[in-house]
Design a protein around this motif. Sequence first.
Motif, PDB file in Angstrom:
ATOM      1  N   TYR A 132     146.209  -8.155   6.860  1.00 39.67           N
ATOM      2  CA  TYR A 132     145.319  -7.914   6.268  1.00 39.67           C
ATOM      3  C   TYR A 132     143.703  -7.962   6.635  1.00 39.67           C
ATOM      4  O   TYR A 132     143.247  -6.578   6.920  1.00 39.67           O
ATOM      5  CB  TYR A 132     145.447  -8.046   4.926  1.00 39.67           C
ATOM      6  CG  TYR A 132     144.912  -7.375   3.673  1.00 39.67           C
ATOM      7  CD1 TYR A 132     144.970  -5.812   3.621  1.00 39.67           C
ATOM      8  CD2 TYR A 132     143.402  -7.768   3.347  1.00 39.67           C
ATOM      9  CE1 TYR A 132     143.361  -5.115   2.477  1.00 39.67           C
ATOM     10  CE2 TYR A 132     142.442  -7.193   2.690  1.00 39.67           C
ATOM     11  CZ  TYR A 132     142.708  -5.558   2.053  1.00 39.67           C
ATOM     12  OH  TYR A 132     141.760  -4.887   1.680  1.00 39.67           O
ATOM     13  N   GLN A 142     143.636  -5.876  10.227  1.00 37.55           N
ATOM     14  CA  GLN A 142     143.660  -4.531  10.227  1.00 37.55           C
ATOM     15  C   GLN A 142     142.188  -4.284   8.834  1.00 37.55           C
ATOM     16  O   GLN A 142     142.204  -2.615   9.453  1.00 37.55           O
ATOM     17  CB  GLN A 142     145.024  -4.275   9.391  1.00 37.55           C
ATOM     18  CG  GLN A 142     145.100  -2.630   9.127  1.00 37.55           C
ATOM     19  CD  GLN A 142     146.659  -2.468   9.117  1.00 37.55           C
ATOM     20  OE1 GLN A 142     147.432  -3.380   7.774  1.00 37.55           O
ATOM     21  NE2 GLN A 142     146.606  -1.223   8.808  1.00 37.55           N
ATOM     22  N   PHE A 143     141.807  -4.669   7.912  1.00 35.51           N
ATOM     23  CA  PHE A 143     140.846  -4.577   7.076  1.00 35.51           C
ATOM     24  C   PHE A 143     139.471  -5.701   6.969  1.00 35.51           C
ATOM     25  O   PHE A 143     139.977  -6.575   6.069  1.00 35.51           O
ATOM     26  CB  PHE A 143     140.945  -4.267   5.405  1.00 35.51           C
ATOM     27  CG  PHE A 143     142.377  -2.813   5.795  1.00 35.51           C
ATOM     28  CD1 PHE A 143     142.588  -1.813   5.929  1.00 35.51           C
ATOM     29  CD2 PHE A 143     143.524  -3.755   5.267  1.00 35.51           C
ATOM     30  CE1 PHE A 143     142.982  -0.660   5.556  1.00 35.51           C
ATOM     31  CE2 PHE A 143     144.556  -2.377   5.228  1.00 35.51           C
ATOM     32  CZ  PHE A 143     144.504  -1.324   5.461  1.00 35.51           C
ATOM     33  N   HIS A 144     139.313  -5.698   8.375  1.00 35.43           N
ATOM     34  CA  HIS A 144     138.787  -6.843   8.547  1.00 35.43           C
ATOM     35  C   HIS A 144     137.010  -6.482   7.593  1.00 35.43           C
ATOM     36  O   HIS A 144     136.590  -7.749   7.433  1.00 35.43           O
ATOM     37  CB  HIS A 144     137.600  -7.184  10.286  1.00 35.43           C
ATOM     38  CG  HIS A 144     137.418  -5.640  11.418  1.00 35.43           C
ATOM     39  ND1 HIS A 144     138.188  -4.727  10.988  1.00 35.43           N
ATOM     40  CD2 HIS A 144     136.101  -5.429  10.541  1.00 35.43           C
ATOM     41  CE1 HIS A 144     137.444  -3.811  11.828  1.00 35.43           C
ATOM     42  NE2 HIS A 144     136.242  -4.616  11.710  1.00 35.43           N
ATOM     43  N   ASN A 145     136.829  -5.891   7.054  1.00 32.90           N
ATOM     44  CA  ASN A 145     135.587  -4.917   6.545  1.00 32.90           C
ATOM     45  C   ASN A 145     135.028  -5.926   5.453  1.00 32.90           C
ATOM     46  O   ASN A 145     133.863  -6.152   4.762  1.00 32.90           O
ATOM     47  CB  ASN A 145     135.038  -4.372   6.742  1.00 32.90           C
ATOM     48  CG  ASN A 145     134.885  -3.344   8.416  1.00 32.90           C
ATOM     49  OD1 ASN A 145     133.617  -4.484   9.288  1.00 32.90           O
ATOM     50  ND2 ASN A 145     134.322  -2.483   8.720  1.00 32.90           N
ATOM     51  N   THR A 146     136.650  -5.723   5.027  1.00 28.77           N
ATOM     52  CA  THR A 146     136.780  -5.996   2.747  1.00 28.77           C
ATOM     53  C   THR A 146     137.477  -6.846   3.083  1.00 28.77           C
ATOM     54  O   THR A 146     137.520  -7.792   1.767  1.00 28.77           O
ATOM     55  CB  THR A 146     137.813  -5.136   2.748  1.00 28.77           C
ATOM     56  OG1 THR A 146     138.894  -4.429   3.747  1.00 28.77           O
ATOM     57  CG2 THR A 146     137.060  -4.015   2.894  1.00 28.77           C
ATOM     58  N   SER A 147     138.205  -7.821   3.772  1.00 27.51           N
ATOM     59  CA  SER A 147     139.095  -8.866   3.761  1.00 27.51           C
ATOM     60  C   SER A 147     137.827 -10.337   3.880  1.00 27.51           C
ATOM     61  O   SER A 147     136.678 -10.601   4.264  1.00 27.51           O
ATOM     62  CB  SER A 147     139.123  -9.209   5.399  1.00 27.51           C
ATOM     63  OG  SER A 147     140.239 -10.729   5.557  1.00 27.51           O
ATOM     64  N   ARG A 185     129.005  -8.555   6.815  1.00 26.37           N
ATOM     65  CA  ARG A 185     130.370  -7.060   6.980  1.00 26.37           C
ATOM     66  C   ARG A 185     130.511  -6.582   8.470  1.00 26.37           C
ATOM     67  O   ARG A 185     131.891  -6.750   8.840  1.00 26.37           O
ATOM     68  CB  ARG A 185     129.862  -6.405   5.673  1.00 26.37           C
ATOM     69  CG  ARG A 185     130.337  -6.178   4.833  1.00 26.37           C
ATOM     70  CD  ARG A 185     129.818  -5.264   3.209  1.00 26.37           C
ATOM     71  NE  ARG A 185     130.407  -6.482   2.932  1.00 26.37           N
ATOM     72  CZ  ARG A 185     131.540  -5.999   1.309  1.00 26.37           C
ATOM     73  NH1 ARG A 185     132.454  -5.467   1.987  1.00 26.37           N
ATOM     74  NH2 ARG A 185     131.407  -6.770   0.071  1.00 26.37           N
ATOM     75  N   GLN A 186     129.642  -5.917   8.904  1.00 24.71           N
ATOM     76  CA  GLN A 186     129.507  -5.462   9.786  1.00 24.71           C
ATOM     77  C   GLN A 186     129.698  -6.459  11.690  1.00 24.71           C
ATOM     78  O   GLN A 186     128.132  -6.426  11.670  1.00 24.71           O
ATOM     79  CB  GLN A 186     128.844  -3.912  10.291  1.00 24.71           C
ATOM     80  CG  GLN A 186     129.255  -2.743   9.853  1.00 24.71           C
ATOM     81  CD  GLN A 186     128.380  -1.348   9.548  1.00 24.71           C
ATOM     82  OE1 GLN A 186     127.443  -1.972  10.273  1.00 24.71           O
ATOM     83  NE2 GLN A 186     129.296  -0.823   8.620  1.00 24.71           N
ATOM     84  N   HIS A 198     136.246   1.908  15.045  1.00 30.40           N
ATOM     85  CA  HIS A 198     136.997   1.370  13.881  1.00 30.40           C
ATOM     86  C   HIS A 198     138.684   0.250  14.441  1.00 30.40           C
ATOM     87  O   HIS A 198     138.893  -0.200  14.057  1.00 30.40           O
ATOM     88  CB  HIS A 198     136.766   1.644  12.195  1.00 30.40           C
ATOM     89  CG  HIS A 198     137.457   0.626  11.322  1.00 30.40           C
ATOM     90  ND1 HIS A 198     137.084  -1.138  11.288  1.00 30.40           N
ATOM     91  CD2 HIS A 198     138.803   0.682  11.168  1.00 30.40           C
ATOM     92  CE1 HIS A 198     138.372  -1.098   9.831  1.00 30.40           C
ATOM     93  NE2 HIS A 198     139.301  -0.492  10.313  1.00 30.40           N
ATOM     94  N   SER A 199     138.039   1.676  14.789  1.00 30.96           N
ATOM     95  CA  SER A 199     140.122   1.557  14.705  1.00 30.96           C
ATOM     96  C   SER A 199     140.550   1.357  16.452  1.00 30.96           C
ATOM     97  O   SER A 199     141.801   1.514  17.169  1.00 30.96           O
ATOM     98  CB  SER A 199     141.619   2.329  15.138  1.00 30.96           C
ATOM     99  OG  SER A 199     140.645   4.510  15.480  1.00 30.96           O
ATOM    100  N   LYS A 223     139.886  -4.097  17.584  1.00 22.69           N
ATOM    101  CA  LYS A 223     140.755  -5.373  17.063  1.00 22.69           C
ATOM    102  C   LYS A 223     141.239  -6.304  18.244  1.00 22.69           C
ATOM    103  O   LYS A 223     141.503  -7.940  17.849  1.00 22.69           O
ATOM    104  CB  LYS A 223     142.040  -3.914  17.454  1.00 22.69           C
ATOM    105  CG  LYS A 223     141.996  -2.838  16.570  1.00 22.69           C
ATOM    106  CD  LYS A 223     141.914  -2.980  15.523  1.00 22.69           C
ATOM    107  CE  LYS A 223     142.678  -2.323  14.477  1.00 22.69           C
ATOM    108  NZ  LYS A 223     141.986  -2.237  13.027  1.00 22.69           N
TER     109      LYS A 223
END
Length: 308
Positions: free
Chosen positions: A81, A84-89, A100-101, A108-109, A114
């Motif tokens: 997780y 895959q979702f590093h901005n919300t982890s 955050r960024q 992003h993808s 990655k």
Amino acid sequence: MSGKRLAESLRFPEFYCCYLLRSIKSNDLYIGSTPNPVRRLRQHNGELNLGAAKTKTKRPWEYLLFVYGFPSATAARHFEYAWQFHNTSRHFRLAYNSRRQIVPKLHHSSLDTKLTVLSDLLRSNYFRSWPLKLRIINSNNVTSLDPTKLPNHMTISYGPPRRMPFSFADQGFALDNLRHKLRRLFKSLQEYKPLCCVCQKDINFKNPDDYVTCPDRKCQTAAHTPCLAKEFLRNNPSNCLPVSGTCPKCKQSLLWGDLIYKRMEMKSMLYVPYTERPKHKIRKKTKRFYTMYPFLRALSLKPKIYKK
């Protein structure tokens, strides 16, 4: 709790990884986790059932790399997780002071994003204390990953997953070989009973929680778990748990997670003997069974003997 369930709760998973897939058709990326990467790739490519719905329209897929050595399936999903979702982890935010960024210029993808997130997660305070290892399958597409930015204790290997010494590749030969070595080691420790290499005191070898041993076959040095932990923490006193260190006798570099995995495997063997096998219950033939197969009813009945 039965002996088999107790042993399964004490045993670390032999293999669990977080992988990165690339679509040959559209160059899209996919992140997931599995205990069997060979079978999981066949599921994503449609050769077997139970593949992910997101990968159905972009087949075929190929592995780029995966990270393994997680202590449990839950830990692997946490890493999945965060990757895959590093901005919300929360792990990613805590590692970089709530920013955050981290890579705003990259998509992003994209593959570079990655790989950058992967190296940042492996160097974070939460994940760098784990005995994680990196396996690179396709090195031509992972040139942007800098090995110097990874933790110093992390091992990197190359090649397809079928060449790895795990049950999904060698039909359980490596795991049986490890358990056989641990049984021989346990018997030799009970016979010779060496002292702790750090404090020079006796060790209770009947309880595997009290000691750890060197994985080298020629060394086989034993030490109390707290004693060796303090020895490993001398270079990094700020850490709560040790990450790596050297054997006091043979001076071989060791990972603390590998020592704990070996100890838990030995502990699980004490609760479940080697000769124990699951008992299969014999189902009784019911009335419905005989209605379906009436000729078996006639065969099962004993012949009546009439007296003259």
